[in-house]
Design an enzyme around this catalytic site. Structure first.
Site, PDB file in Angstrom:
ATOM      1  N   HIS A 509       0.809  -1.215   0.000  1.00  0.00           N
ATOM      2  CA  HIS A 509       0.000   0.000   0.000  1.00  0.00           C
ATOM      3  C   HIS A 509       0.847   1.272   0.000  1.00  0.00           C
ATOM      4  O   HIS A 509       0.330   2.375  -0.248  1.00  0.00           O
ATOM      5  CB  HIS A 509      -0.945   0.012   1.213  1.00  0.00           C
ATOM      6  CG  HIS A 509      -2.294   0.582   0.906  1.00  0.00           C
ATOM      7  ND1 HIS A 509      -2.468   1.696   0.107  1.00  0.00           N
ATOM      8  CD2 HIS A 509      -3.541   0.199   1.272  1.00  0.00           C
ATOM      9  CE1 HIS A 509      -3.748   1.978   0.000  1.00  0.00           C
ATOM     10  NE2 HIS A 509      -4.433   1.077   0.698  1.00  0.00           N
ATOM     11  N   ASP A 513      -1.951   1.967  -4.649  1.00  0.00           N
ATOM     12  CA  ASP A 513      -3.253   2.188  -4.025  1.00  0.00           C
ATOM     13  C   ASP A 513      -4.272   1.193  -4.567  1.00  0.00           C
ATOM     14  O   ASP A 513      -4.068   0.558  -5.609  1.00  0.00           O
ATOM     15  CB  ASP A 513      -3.733   3.615  -4.275  1.00  0.00           C
ATOM     16  CG  ASP A 513      -2.855   4.640  -3.557  1.00  0.00           C
ATOM     17  OD1 ASP A 513      -2.351   4.314  -2.469  1.00  0.00           O
ATOM     18  OD2 ASP A 513      -2.659   5.741  -4.101  1.00  0.00           O
TER      19      ASP A 513
END
Length: 536
Positions: A509, A513
């Site tokens: 992450h 995204d």
């Protein structure tokens, strides 16, 4: 006036280098532009040339040794010039021995600085055979104490964190001492062996160096060394699998000269091809029929049952590969914030396309090959997934190199397909089969297992329909591929039999995204459901 040559910085990320091979030796005359050595960096093995004229007066880093950037590599000057001042002022440990040869030996810690190394004696330490190697295990000794050793002979097979690799001698002499027995593990630079003139007393050297941590307080005496492993000697050194037994130096010389090693008669240990065999080879030399040899690899026998009513335990020593897997995956899982995205792909068109492709002569591609190709093409359209996280920057890899996870007896390795997006499906199939075969034989080089920008892990052949993987850092994502399942699906409002496959993308992450990962999977799905787009 003598000039000091330090370990160069040959890449922007290089912090240390390994001298893969010296192309000149002490006493040779050097001209500007001559290649001094081949140096292995974190990215490639590169030639390092001299910018000075003179005589090579000193070699500070021996072949196979690792040193940080700017450490003393060599000294070039006028013949006979006194360089003692430069040596005493270098980063190398001070040497009290009167002869300069002693300053060129491998850097081995001693209990006393006054311990002198006899003339002609060479100290061999545990080599660093991969960029991540911290310790190694001696899988097999191919020489025993008292054997005559020539340059290019294979001394031992050493298990690193990535593969079991042959370690050759760069010296001539007699094997006087073995510091790490078969099956023992030791840190890099720990005393491995001593080579020198027959009959030389090396008891002082044995006592003055660090020995393997897994050894007891006393090493076995030379007369108690393990029996030599007997193998059938072949005129041409090959195995049942067609592998040619040759020293790395012999392989390189053969490649440079365009010599087919299968035609070369090996004179080394157990028919191995060494440097002199290649240098003296002529194309008219007769080709001998290969005779297979059997390699003995230490294995651990684990009890597979327990008698009724009896508790039983057995400890099995962790291999270097297993320890490396534990370190790297733990670091990935606990430092990279993982999240997972799963999508289901209609594989009907892929099944039909693969059947047509495999009808071509000498062609056989797998569904995994199609997935790898689709990933490479999808990465080109979604460069954010092809990144590497660093604390201060995100590295966008302009090239695409897909790693393919391969299960091996000791664990898992990830051979890499460089520039995967530039390969067609047939080329991917050929390369993956070759890498997978050599991975299971532990014959991959460190370079073939480094440099991936994305990874594919496939358990579909085991019937696993869906799973998640841990990211293979420094990648930002890894794709988990499940089995193709025949089941009812809805097409044009009708329930029909279809073939579907689930894939799961694990993302870091910090760099990828959720929307980016989802878009990547949509593109991947389009390629797999319409394979013709990958052939254009």
């Amino acid at each position: 006036m003598a000039t000091v040559i330090n370990m160069p910085r040959l890449s922007d990320t290089m912090e240390e280098g390994v001298v893969a091979k010296w192309l000149v030796k002490k006493g040779d005359t050097i001209s500007e532009g001559d290649i001094l050595a081949e140096i292995e960096t974190d990215k490639a093995t590169m030639e390092f040339e001299s910018f000075y004229d003179g005589v090579l007066l000193h070699v500070g880093i021996q072949e196979g040794e690792t040193a940080p950037v700017d450490q003393l590599l060599a000294i070039i000057g006028e013949e006979g010039e006194d360089i003692s001042g430069l040596l005493n002022g270098s980063a190398a440990p001070a040497a009290d021995a009167p002869k300069e040869e002693n300053t060129e030996e491998s850097a081995v810690p001693t209990s006393s600085e006054s311990t002198a190394i006899p003339d002609g004696v060479e100290i061999i330490t545990m080599p660093r055979l991969s960029d991540t190697m911290e310790e190694g295990t001696v899988a097999t000794w191919l020489k025993k104490v008292g054997d005559t050793v020539e340059e290019g002979d294979i001394l031992a097979e050493i298990e690193t964190d990535k593969a079991t690799m042959e370690f050759e001698s760069f010296y001539n002499g007699t094997l006087l001492y073995i510091g790490i027995e078969e099956g023992q593990t030791a840190k890099v630079d720990v005393l491995l062996a001593i080579i020198g003139p027959e009959g030389t007393d090396v008891s002082g050297l044995k006592d003055g160096v660090t020995v393997a941590s897994s050894t007891g307080s006393d090493q076995k005496s030379e007369t108690e060394a393990k029996p030599e492993i007997k193998t059938e000697t072949a005129p041409v050194a090959t195995t049942n699998g067609g592998r040619i037994f040759a020293s790395p130096l012999a392989k390189k010389i053969a490649a440079d000269k365009g010599i087919d090693l299968s035609q070369v008669k090996g004179t080394g240990e157990n028919g191995r091809i060494v440097k002199k065999d290649v240098e003296t080879f002529t194309p008219s030399a007769p080709t001998s029929t290969p005779v297979s040899t059997n390699e003995t690899t230490p294995t651990t026998i684990v009890q597979t049952f327990t008698p009724a009513g009896e508790e039983s335990f057995e400890e099995v020593k962790n291999s270097q590969m297993r320890k490396a897997i534990a370190r790297s995956l733990s670091a990935s899982k606990f430092t990279a914030p993982h999240y997972y995205l799963t999508i289901e792909v209609n594989m009907d068109n892929a099944i039909s396309s693969r059947k047509i492709i495999n009808e071509l002569p000498d062609t056989k591609v797998s569904f995994n090959d199609m997935v790898v190709k689709a990933c490479a093409m999808a990465l080109r359209r979604h460069p954010q997934v092809n990144t590497t996280w660093k604390d201060d920057v995100t590295v966008y890899n302009k090239h695409i190199s897909v790693g393919v996870a391969v299960a091996v007896p000791d664990g898992l390795v990830v051979p890499v397909l460089p520039f995967t997006d530039q390969m067609n499906i047939m080329e991917i199939d050929t390369k993956v089969r070759d890498l997978a075969t050599r991975a299971r034989d532990k014959k991959l080089t460190p370079q073939e297992m480094s440099g991936s920008t994305f990874t594919v892990s496939n358990l579909g052949m085991f019937g696993i329909q869906e799973f998640t993987s841990i990211i293979n850092q420094p990648n930002s994502a890894i794709l988990s591929v499940g089995a193709i399942v025949e089941k009812p699906v809805v097409k044009d409002g009708q329930v029909v039999v279809g073939n579907t496959m689930k894939v799961t993308l694990a993302c870091d992450h910090r760099t990828v995204d959720g929307a980016t990962g989802a878009q990547f999977l949509q593109t991947l799905k389009q390629y797999l459901e319409n394979p013709v787009t990958m052939l254009a």
